[in-house]
Design a protein around this motif. Structure first.
Motif, PDB file in Angstrom:
ATOM      1  N   ALA A 247      18.848 127.672  16.639  1.00  0.00           N
ATOM      2  CA  ALA A 247      19.983 128.488  17.086  1.00  0.00           C
ATOM      3  C   ALA A 247      20.588 129.274  15.936  1.00  0.00           C
ATOM      4  N   PHE A 248      21.074 130.468  16.247  1.00  0.00           N
ATOM      5  CA  PHE A 248      21.872 131.220  15.290  1.00  0.00           C
ATOM      6  C   PHE A 248      23.177 130.460  15.074  1.00  0.00           C
ATOM      7  N   ALA A 249      23.727 130.568  13.888  1.00  0.00           N
ATOM      8  CA  ALA A 249      24.873 129.734  13.520  1.00  0.00           C
ATOM      9  C   ALA A 249      26.223 130.289  13.969  1.00  0.00           C
ATOM     10  N   GLU A 250      26.460 131.593  13.791  1.00  0.00           N
ATOM     11  CA  GLU A 250      27.816 132.106  13.980  1.00  0.00           C
ATOM     12  C   GLU A 250      27.868 133.417  14.752  1.00  0.00           C
ATOM     13  N   ILE A 251      27.227 133.455  15.903  1.00  0.00           N
ATOM     14  CA  ILE A 251      27.297 134.649  16.750  1.00  0.00           C
ATOM     15  C   ILE A 251      28.677 134.725  17.387  1.00  0.00           C
ATOM     16  N   THR A 252      29.264 135.912  17.365  1.00  0.00           N
ATOM     17  CA  THR A 252      30.585 136.115  17.980  1.00  0.00           C
ATOM     18  C   THR A 252      30.525 137.013  19.207  1.00  0.00           C
ATOM     19  N   GLU A 253      29.407 137.701  19.374  1.00  0.00           N
ATOM     20  CA  GLU A 253      29.244 138.571  20.537  1.00  0.00           C
ATOM     21  C   GLU A 253      27.762 138.675  20.865  1.00  0.00           C
ATOM     22  N   LEU A 254      27.446 138.573  22.146  1.00  0.00           N
ATOM     23  CA  LEU A 254      26.060 138.653  22.601  1.00  0.00           C
ATOM     24  C   LEU A 254      26.011 139.591  23.799  1.00  0.00           C
ATOM     25  N   THR A 255      25.238 140.661  23.671  1.00  0.00           N
ATOM     26  CA  THR A 255      25.065 141.605  24.766  1.00  0.00           C
ATOM     27  C   THR A 255      23.715 141.333  25.401  1.00  0.00           C
ATOM     28  N   LEU A 256      23.737 141.029  26.682  1.00  0.00           N
ATOM     29  CA  LEU A 256      22.512 140.694  27.396  1.00  0.00           C
ATOM     30  C   LEU A 256      21.791 141.953  27.848  1.00  0.00           C
ATOM     31  N   PRO A 257      20.488 141.835  28.136  1.00  0.00           N
ATOM     32  CA  PRO A 257      19.707 143.033  28.481  1.00  0.00           C
ATOM     33  C   PRO A 257      20.114 143.647  29.811  1.00  0.00           C
ATOM     34  N   GLU A 258      19.996 144.954  29.865  1.00  0.00           N
ATOM     35  CA  GLU A 258      20.184 145.697  31.105  1.00  0.00           C
ATOM     36  C   GLU A 258      18.807 146.116  31.585  1.00  0.00           C
ATOM     37  N   LEU A 259      18.381 145.531  32.694  1.00  0.00           N
ATOM     38  CA  LEU A 259      17.062 145.838  33.231  1.00  0.00           C
ATOM     39  C   LEU A 259      17.081 147.224  33.874  1.00  0.00           C
ATOM     40  N   ALA A 260      16.002 147.965  33.707  1.00  0.00           N
ATOM     41  CA  ALA A 260      15.916 149.318  34.257  1.00  0.00           C
ATOM     42  C   ALA A 260      14.498 149.564  34.759  1.00  0.00           C
ATOM     43  N   ARG A 261      14.360 150.556  35.604  1.00  0.00           N
ATOM     44  CA  ARG A 261      13.047 150.945  36.095  1.00  0.00           C
ATOM     45  C   ARG A 261      12.945 152.458  36.046  1.00  0.00           C
ATOM     46  N   ASP A 262      11.800 152.946  35.569  1.00  0.00           N
ATOM     47  CA  ASP A 262      11.537 154.382  35.574  1.00  0.00           C
ATOM     48  C   ASP A 262      11.311 154.845  37.006  1.00  0.00           C
ATOM     49  N   SER A 263      11.507 156.129  37.224  1.00  0.00           N
ATOM     50  CA  SER A 263      11.144 156.726  38.504  1.00  0.00           C
ATOM     51  C   SER A 263      10.061 157.767  38.230  1.00  0.00           C
ATOM     52  N   VAL A 264       9.073 157.788  39.103  1.00  0.00           N
ATOM     53  CA  VAL A 264       7.955 158.722  38.964  1.00  0.00           C
ATOM     54  C   VAL A 264       8.044 159.717  40.112  1.00  0.00           C
ATOM     55  N   GLU A 265       8.048 160.986  39.776  1.00  0.00           N
ATOM     56  CA  GLU A 265       8.205 162.011  40.807  1.00  0.00           C
ATOM     57  C   GLU A 265       6.893 162.254  41.548  1.00  0.00           C
ATOM     58  N   TYR A 266       6.979 162.274  42.860  1.00  0.00           N
ATOM     59  CA  TYR A 266       5.836 162.518  43.729  1.00  0.00           C
ATOM     60  C   TYR A 266       6.093 163.709  44.659  1.00  0.00           C
TER      61      TYR A 266
ATOM     62  N   THR B 292      27.498 129.996  24.565  1.00  0.00           N
ATOM     63  CA  THR B 292      26.205 130.639  24.772  1.00  0.00           C
ATOM     64  C   THR B 292      25.492 130.692  23.427  1.00  0.00           C
ATOM     65  N   ILE B 293      24.186 130.439  23.428  1.00  0.00           N
ATOM     66  CA  ILE B 293      23.416 130.312  22.186  1.00  0.00           C
ATOM     67  C   ILE B 293      22.218 131.259  22.217  1.00  0.00           C
ATOM     68  N   LEU B 294      21.961 131.931  21.098  1.00  0.00           N
ATOM     69  CA  LEU B 294      20.716 132.675  20.909  1.00  0.00           C
ATOM     70  C   LEU B 294      19.887 131.903  19.902  1.00  0.00           C
ATOM     71  N   SER B 295      18.628 131.661  20.250  1.00  0.00           N
ATOM     72  CA  SER B 295      17.739 130.891  19.377  1.00  0.00           C
ATOM     73  C   SER B 295      16.435 131.639  19.174  1.00  0.00           C
ATOM     74  N   LYS B 296      15.810 131.369  18.033  1.00  0.00           N
ATOM     75  CA  LYS B 296      14.496 131.930  17.708  1.00  0.00           C
ATOM     76  C   LYS B 296      13.491 130.797  17.727  1.00  0.00           C
ATOM     77  N   LYS B 297      12.361 131.020  18.376  1.00  0.00           N
ATOM     78  CA  LYS B 297      11.328 129.993  18.438  1.00  0.00           C
ATOM     79  C   LYS B 297      10.649 129.889  17.081  1.00  0.00           C
ATOM     80  N   THR B 298      10.546 128.665  16.565  1.00  0.00           N
ATOM     81  CA  THR B 298       9.949 128.464  15.246  1.00  0.00           C
ATOM     82  C   THR B 298       8.709 127.583  15.291  1.00  0.00           C
ATOM     83  N   ALA B 299       8.496 126.852  16.373  1.00  0.00           N
ATOM     84  CA  ALA B 299       7.315 126.007  16.545  1.00  0.00           C
ATOM     85  C   ALA B 299       7.013 125.946  18.038  1.00  0.00           C
TER      86      ALA B 299
END
Length: 143
Positions: free
Chosen positions: A27-46, A14-21
């Motif tokens: 790509a990052f050269a030596e990543i040993t651990e990558l934590t992917l995002p946890e999607l969440a949604r707020d709740s609005v009280e009604y 698995t590769i993490l890369s930064k857009k440069t153009a």
């Protein structure tokens, strides 16, 4: 005939890369651990005075795409460490990409919110960073 089952894989390659153009990701050269995002949604009280059976009522609010975290082999001031330090200095939201072993991608805009370094006496030096995602990430399945 048995149903087709999607193949699962380990995270190796698995590769993490930064857009440069416009179309270039570095790509990052030596990543040993990558934590992917946890999607969440707020709740609005009604809740209102007539809410049935005195139960609170909610509706979905805004979504939050979360954060991406990495740990990498630290070479102070070079490679991944330099990429993150340079990014932090720009104070901008930039394009990033996670490429999975099967070719699928996760593209997002984000910025570093943390950058750490550790130099234990009897183990490898490591760096870490956390990137806050801004907006909706896009997953593109493998071709």
């Amino acid at each position: 005939m048995p149903a087709t089952v999607a193949a699962t894989d380990i995270g190796f390659l698995t590769i993490l890369s930064k857009k440069t153009a416009a179309t270039t990701f570095v790509a990052f050269a030596e990543i040993t651990e990558l934590t992917l995002p946890e999607l969440a949604r707020d709740s609005v009280e009604y809740t209102h005075y007539g809410s049935p059976d005195k139960y609170r009522e909610f509706k979905p609010g805004l979504a939050d795409a979360g954060e991406v975290g990495i740990v990498y082999n630290l070479v102070p001031g070079l490679l991944d460490d330099a990429t993150i330090a340079t990014h932090l200095a720009t104070n901008t939201v930039e394009a990033w990409r996670v490429t999975f072993p099967n070719g699928a991608t996760l593209d997002f805009f984000g910025f570093a919110t943390a950058h750490g370094r550790a130099a234990p006496m009897d183990d490898k030096m490591t760096g870490s960073a956390t990137f806050k995602i801004s907006g909706k990430p896009v997953v593109t399945p493998a071709a």
